[in-house]
Scaffold this active site. Sequence first.
Site, PDB file in Angstrom:
ATOM      1  NE  ARG A  83     -12.281 132.074  53.988  1.00 43.57           N
ATOM      2  CZ  ARG A  83     -11.540 132.961  53.342  1.00 43.57           C
ATOM      3  NH1 ARG A  83     -10.677 133.702  53.993  1.00 43.57           N
ATOM      4  NH2 ARG A  83     -11.666 133.105  52.034  1.00 43.57           N
TER       5      ARG A  83
ATOM      6  CE  LYS B 297      -6.800 139.702  48.480  1.00 43.39           C
ATOM      7  NZ  LYS B 297      -7.268 138.402  48.981  1.00 43.39           N
ATOM      8  CG  ASN B 298      -9.357 137.720  45.932  1.00 39.92           C
ATOM      9  OD1 ASN B 298      -8.309 137.581  46.565  1.00 39.92           O
ATOM     10  ND2 ASN B 298     -10.484 138.138  46.494  1.00 39.92           N
TER      11      ASN B 298
ATOM     12  CG  ASP C 172     -13.974 140.105  49.371  1.00 38.08           C
ATOM     13  OD1 ASP C 172     -14.171 139.505  50.443  1.00 38.08           O
ATOM     14  OD2 ASP C 172     -13.438 139.565  48.382  1.00 38.08           O
TER      15      ASP C 172
ATOM     16  NE  ARG D 276      -3.529 138.177  54.015  1.00 46.70           N
ATOM     17  CZ  ARG D 276      -4.277 137.150  54.343  1.00 46.70           C
ATOM     18  NH1 ARG D 276      -4.741 137.049  55.571  1.00 46.70           N
ATOM     19  NH2 ARG D 276      -4.567 136.218  53.471  1.00 46.70           N
TER      20      ARG D 276
ATOM     21  CB  CYS E 122      -9.153 133.187  58.476  1.00 45.30           C
ATOM     22  SG  CYS E 122     -10.424 133.765  57.375  1.00 45.30           S
TER      23      CYS E 122
HETATM   24  N1  EPU Z   1     -17.662 127.273  51.411  1.00 44.64           N
HETATM   25  C1  EPU Z   1     -18.075 126.024  51.793  1.00 44.64           C
HETATM   26  N2  EPU Z   1     -17.337 124.960  51.411  1.00 44.64           N
HETATM   27  C2  EPU Z   1     -16.211 125.080  50.644  1.00 44.64           C
HETATM   28  C3  EPU Z   1     -15.804 126.368  50.237  1.00 44.64           C
HETATM   29  C4  EPU Z   1     -16.560 127.451  50.636  1.00 44.64           C
HETATM   30  O1  EPU Z   1     -19.079 125.880  52.490  1.00 44.64           O
HETATM   31  O2  EPU Z   1     -15.580 124.053  50.312  1.00 44.64           O
HETATM   32  C5  EPU Z   1     -18.443 128.438  51.819  1.00 44.64           C
HETATM   33  C6  EPU Z   1     -17.627 129.468  52.580  1.00 44.64           C
HETATM   34  O3  EPU Z   1     -17.549 129.152  53.956  1.00 44.64           O
HETATM   35  C7  EPU Z   1     -18.408 130.726  52.305  1.00 44.64           C
HETATM   36  C8  EPU Z   1     -18.889 130.521  50.871  1.00 44.64           C
HETATM   37  O4  EPU Z   1     -18.853 129.109  50.648  1.00 44.64           O
HETATM   38  O5  EPU Z   1     -19.524 130.787  53.145  1.00 44.64           O
HETATM   39  C9  EPU Z   1     -18.090 131.216  49.806  1.00 44.64           C
HETATM   40  O6  EPU Z   1     -16.698 130.954  49.988  1.00 44.64           O
HETATM   41  P1  EPU Z   1     -15.698 130.861  48.767  1.00 44.64           P
HETATM   42  O7  EPU Z   1     -15.188 129.471  48.674  1.00 44.64           O
HETATM   43  O8  EPU Z   1     -16.323 131.444  47.561  1.00 44.64           O
HETATM   44  O9  EPU Z   1     -14.502 131.786  49.274  1.00 44.64           O
HETATM   45  P2  EPU Z   1     -13.013 131.650  48.834  1.00 44.64           P
HETATM   46  O10 EPU Z   1     -12.962 131.158  47.461  1.00 44.64           O
HETATM   47  O11 EPU Z   1     -12.262 130.914  49.872  1.00 44.64           O
HETATM   48  C10 EPU Z   1     -12.761 134.014  47.774  1.00 44.64           C
HETATM   49  C11 EPU Z   1     -11.940 135.247  48.026  1.00 44.64           C
HETATM   50  C12 EPU Z   1     -12.429 135.949  49.283  1.00 44.64           C
HETATM   51  C13 EPU Z   1     -13.905 136.294  49.100  1.00 44.64           C
HETATM   52  C14 EPU Z   1     -14.711 135.012  48.782  1.00 44.64           C
HETATM   53  C15 EPU Z   1     -16.162 135.285  48.488  1.00 44.64           C
HETATM   54  C16 EPU Z   1      -9.793 134.642  47.095  1.00 44.64           C
HETATM   55  C17 EPU Z   1      -8.353 134.415  47.304  1.00 44.64           C
HETATM   56  N3  EPU Z   1     -10.539 134.875  48.169  1.00 44.64           N
HETATM   57  O12 EPU Z   1     -12.545 133.166  48.894  1.00 44.64           O
HETATM   58  O13 EPU Z   1     -11.678 137.150  49.378  1.00 44.64           O
HETATM   59  O14 EPU Z   1     -14.407 136.891  50.260  1.00 44.64           O
HETATM   60  O15 EPU Z   1     -14.129 134.352  47.632  1.00 44.64           O
HETATM   61  O16 EPU Z   1     -16.279 136.149  47.423  1.00 44.64           O
HETATM   62  O17 EPU Z   1     -10.257 134.651  45.976  1.00 44.64           O
HETATM   63  C18 EPU Z   1     -10.647 138.959  50.427  1.00 44.64           C
HETATM   64  O18 EPU Z   1     -10.118 139.233  49.339  1.00 44.64           O
HETATM   65  O19 EPU Z   1     -10.622 139.752  51.417  1.00 44.64           O
HETATM   66  C19 EPU Z   1     -11.327 137.679  50.584  1.00 44.64           C
HETATM   67  C20 EPU Z   1     -11.594 137.136  51.767  1.00 44.64           C
END
Ligand code: EPU
Length: 422
Positions: free
Chosen positions: A122, A22-23, A309, A401, A117
């Site tokens: 986030r 998915k990701n 995850d 999802r 969320c």
């Molecule tokens: N963060 C910041 N600033 C930002 C972005 C992120 O502080 O601008 C922080 C977040 O709050 C968190 C950390 O950095 O503490 C990591 O977040 P990341 O940005 O890596 O998360 P994401 O890219 O929004 C993806 C996956 C998530 C998974 C995370 C961590 C997708 C669509 N989602 O989210 O997947 O948990 O990386 O590996 O790729 C799931 O599939 O259930 C899911 C939540």
Amino acid sequence: MDKIIITGGEPLRGSVRISGAKNSALPIMAAALLAEGSSTISNVPRLRDVETMADILRALGAKVSFSGDNQVRVNPGHTIKALAPYDLVRTMRASICVLGPLLTKLGKVKVAHPGGCVIGPRPVDLHLKGLRKLGAKIKMEHGYIVAEAKSGLKGSEIYLGGSFGSSVLGTANVMMAATLARGRTVIEGAACEPEIVDLANFLNKMGAKVRGAGTHILRIHGVGELRPAEHAIIPDRIEAATYMVAGAITKGEVTLKGALFEHLQAVVDKLEEAGVIVNRTREVIEVRLRDRLKAVDVTTLPYPGFPTDMQAQMMVLMSISEGIGVIIEKIYPDRFMHVSELMRMGANIIREGPRVIVKGGAKLSGAPVMASDLRASAALILAGLVAEGETQVSRVYHLDRGYERMEEKFSKLGASIRRIKE
Ligand code: EPU
């Protein structure tokens, strides 16, 4: 709303085919906006999040069509819009990954801020920081991120590490934006998740020049235009790991087909420490329990560390293991909505901030429980598989999802599980 009803106690046996990630699929579908013409992406899991991404791309003016064999075609056409509205974006945080492609292609974009969320706040500050470094002017207006780069983006040196490590979608957005920026971009503190490597591979097939994917330093030479490409999505490592835990906790023997062992090292390491036997052959990964499950400690970290995850699913394993284990959640310190539901099923868990102490040896018993997010839903289903009696998991739209046909896959492995419509 659908419910999943499980009667626990059946050891899972047999093989399960792992779906596409998915990701990976979500940002890659967004990346297809960068080309002129139709890209074909295969091994795309049929999930609600994927449908949502398709709806967002359609709302932007792209043509998106699915065919039976997990293939999706995305053609942005010539009239792509720069606006991603709130009513679509709010349903899925990953919608934010249209930001980079639209900005770099159109020179302006307006995307609703996705907000937080249930797994916690986030923020998107790192996404915006990276895009600003590439020359975008960005402001927040009425809940929208409004970004502009009138004379196009320009390559730059960017540090993308944040307080919680690297950002997966932040890296994806900035990497996609840099593909069409003038000159050279270096991203340090980049996420090195396999999904980022997959995205970089897709971009390179489109004619981009991205080097270093899978490390913390990405080097991108901007190109004038990108062409459509064909690409197969990598297997879903989180789905694979979820079935590994299911095999272990039910004292079964589960064979994973199509999973990539090299993406699963941190999970395999913890499972082995807990007493699970994991065998890898060229084709498959086999999982079974040696004797009894032993407590382990888990700290979630960016890849290649233990994935956040998988934290909820691992908590189920630890609940029924011998001994006391500690989980430290370093990515989303509030991602513990499943704790109270697992406790209703008999788990002994103490939470203190971003840490939980899991006292093992619980005899879980079936109960009506409520899913709060995708991975929490998976954990509750795992708990149901080992609990005595019947577990009813409601709000399973969370599960839909991100897990393709989960109850069907578990059923084939011998679980007593069914979905009911209410
Ligand atoms: N963060 C910041 N600033 C930002 C972005 C992120 O502080 O601008 C922080 C977040 O709050 C968190 C950390 O950095 O503490 C990591 O977040 P990341 O940005 O890596 O998360 P994401 O890219 O929004 C993806 C996956 C998530 C998974 C995370 C961590 C997708 C669509 N989602 O989210 O997947 O948990 O990386 O590996 O790729 C799931 O599939 O259930 C899911 C939540």
